[in-house]
Design a protein around this motif. Structure first.
Motif, short mmCIF file in Angstrom:
data_model
loop_
_atom_site.label_atom_id
_atom_site.label_comp_id
_atom_site.label_asym_id
_atom_site.label_seq_id
_atom_site.Cartn_x
_atom_site.Cartn_y
_atom_site.Cartn_z
N GLU A 182 0.83 -1.20 0.00
CA GLU A 182 0.00 0.00 0.00
C GLU A 182 0.87 1.26 0.00
O GLU A 182 0.62 2.20 -0.75
CB GLU A 182 -0.94 -0.01 1.20
CG GLU A 182 -1.91 1.14 1.15
CD GLU A 182 -3.22 0.85 1.85
OE1 GLU A 182 -3.39 -0.27 2.36
OE2 GLU A 182 -4.07 1.75 1.89
N ILE A 183 1.91 1.27 0.85
CA ILE A 183 2.81 2.43 0.90
C ILE A 183 3.47 2.63 -0.47
O ILE A 183 3.53 3.74 -1.00
CB ILE A 183 3.87 2.28 2.02
CG1 ILE A 183 3.19 2.22 3.39
CG2 ILE A 183 4.89 3.43 1.97
CD1 ILE A 183 4.13 1.93 4.56
N ALA A 184 3.93 1.51 -1.06
CA ALA A 184 4.60 1.60 -2.37
C ALA A 184 3.63 2.10 -3.43
O ALA A 184 3.99 2.91 -4.28
CB ALA A 184 5.16 0.23 -2.77
N TYR A 185 2.41 1.66 -3.36
CA TYR A 185 1.39 2.05 -4.35
C TYR A 185 1.21 3.57 -4.38
O TYR A 185 1.06 4.18 -5.43
CB TYR A 185 0.07 1.35 -4.03
CG TYR A 185 -1.04 1.67 -4.99
CD1 TYR A 185 -1.09 1.07 -6.25
CD2 TYR A 185 -2.03 2.60 -4.66
CE1 TYR A 185 -2.09 1.36 -7.15
CE2 TYR A 185 -3.05 2.91 -5.56
CZ TYR A 185 -3.07 2.28 -6.80
OH TYR A 185 -4.08 2.59 -7.68
N TYR A 186 1.24 4.17 -3.18
CA TYR A 186 1.04 5.62 -3.08
C TYR A 186 2.37 6.39 -3.10
O TYR A 186 2.40 7.58 -2.79
CB TYR A 186 0.23 5.97 -1.83
CG TYR A 186 -1.20 5.52 -1.96
CD1 TYR A 186 -2.07 6.15 -2.85
CD2 TYR A 186 -1.68 4.43 -1.23
CE1 TYR A 186 -3.39 5.72 -3.00
CE2 TYR A 186 -3.00 4.00 -1.37
CZ TYR A 186 -3.84 4.65 -2.26
OH TYR A 186 -5.13 4.22 -2.42
N GLY A 187 3.44 5.70 -3.44
CA GLY A 187 4.73 6.37 -3.61
C GLY A 187 5.45 6.72 -2.32
O GLY A 187 6.35 7.55 -2.32
N GLY A 188 5.06 6.09 -1.22
CA GLY A 188 5.72 6.36 0.07
C GLY A 188 7.08 5.68 0.16
O GLY A 188 7.44 4.86 -0.70
N ASN A 189 7.82 6.01 1.21
CA ASN A 189 9.17 5.49 1.38
C ASN A 189 9.15 4.10 2.04
O ASN A 189 8.72 3.95 3.19
CB ASN A 189 9.96 6.48 2.25
CG ASN A 189 11.41 6.09 2.39
OD1 ASN A 189 11.80 4.97 2.04
ND2 ASN A 189 12.22 7.00 2.90
N ILE A 190 9.61 3.09 1.31
CA ILE A 190 9.60 1.72 1.85
C ILE A 190 11.02 1.21 2.12
O ILE A 190 11.20 0.01 2.39
CB ILE A 190 8.87 0.74 0.89
CG1 ILE A 190 9.45 0.85 -0.53
CG2 ILE A 190 7.37 0.99 0.90
CD1 ILE A 190 8.96 -0.24 -1.46
N ASN A 191 12.00 2.14 2.08
CA ASN A 191 13.40 1.71 2.16
C ASN A 191 13.77 0.98 3.45
O ASN A 191 14.66 0.14 3.44
CB ASN A 191 14.33 2.89 1.94
CG ASN A 191 14.24 3.39 0.50
OD1 ASN A 191 13.73 2.66 -0.36
ND2 ASN A 191 14.67 4.61 0.25
N GLU A 192 13.12 1.30 4.53
CA GLU A 192 13.47 0.60 5.78
C GLU A 192 12.58 -0.60 6.04
O GLU A 192 12.72 -1.28 7.06
CB GLU A 192 13.41 1.58 6.96
CG GLU A 192 14.67 2.42 7.03
CD GLU A 192 14.53 3.59 7.96
OE1 GLU A 192 13.90 3.45 9.02
OE2 GLU A 192 15.05 4.67 7.62
N LEU A 193 11.68 -0.87 5.12
CA LEU A 193 10.69 -1.94 5.35
C LEU A 193 11.00 -3.22 4.58
O LEU A 193 10.54 -4.31 4.96
CB LEU A 193 9.28 -1.45 4.97
CG LEU A 193 8.87 -0.09 5.58
CD1 LEU A 193 7.45 0.27 5.16
CD2 LEU A 193 8.97 -0.13 7.11
N VAL A 194 11.76 -3.09 3.50
CA VAL A 194 12.13 -4.26 2.68
C VAL A 194 13.58 -4.11 2.24
O VAL A 194 14.17 -3.02 2.40
CB VAL A 194 11.22 -4.39 1.42
CG1 VAL A 194 9.79 -4.74 1.77
CG2 VAL A 194 11.26 -3.10 0.59
#
Ligand code: ADP
Length: 159
Positions: free
Chosen positions: A133-145
């Motif tokens: 969901e975060i990736a879909y809306y262009g949010g920062n996922i760098n610390e999550l995966v």
């Protein structure tokens, strides 16, 4: 030799999964990550992609292997010689479902134990769905995966 299976959809693997995976690998001689192929569940990544993404992240772990499987988890455990199943627990909300899964698996095969590992607090909100969901809306996922998975997710979302 004590062999455990860590099953899940891993669509995709998060750093919360990776943390449980590493901790489980330190407890058993051999850990098999079982990527579930469930035709009823709509996944963003194919089983092969999910396996590849996990493999890339575990190159330094010598006692871990990634496989995909379908059918019953207890049958997969029998096939690979595993006597334990690893599950991660994030919050009370996971508990009810996990107890039910444990009871079903135990009913089917008493020889396979389920071992629950608690999520680190910093990962307790993390799920594959939240990351997507975060990736879909262009949010920062760098610390999550992992960096590779972040890259693949970003690409997939802009297709
Ligand atoms: P499923 O599709 O069976 O729910 P998942 O891929 O979502 O499988 O998760 C596989 C396992 O990893 C489950 O035991 C789940 O509770 C655990 N898990 C998922 N996210 C986390 C996290 N952030 N921290 C710890 N365990 C987690």
């Amino acid at each position: 030799m004590k062999i455990a299976v860590y099953p899940g959809s891993f669509d995709p693997m998060t750093n919360g999964h990776l943390d449980i995976l590493k901790r489980a690998a330190s407890l058993f001689d051999h850990l098999i990550v079982g990527v579930l192929v469930n035709n009823n569940k709509k996944c963003l990544f194919s089983p092969e992609e999910r396996v590849d993404m996990i493999n890339e992240a575990i190159q330094d772990l010598e006692n871990v292997r990634v496989m995909h499987f379908n059918g019953l988890l207890v049958d997969f455990c029998d096939k690979v010689g595993a006597t334990a199943v690893i599950r991660g627990l994030r919050a009370v909300s996971d508990y009810e479902y996990e107890v039910q899964m444990f009871a079903a698996n135990y009913h089917l095969n008493h020889k396979v134990e389920t071992v629950f590992l608690m999520s680190q607090p910093k990962y307790s909100f993390l799920s594959s769905s939240v990351v997507k969901e975060i990736a879909y809306y262009g949010g920062n996922i760098n610390e999550l995966v992992t960096p590779l998975i972040a890259e693949k997710l970003k690409k997939r979302m802009t297709k």
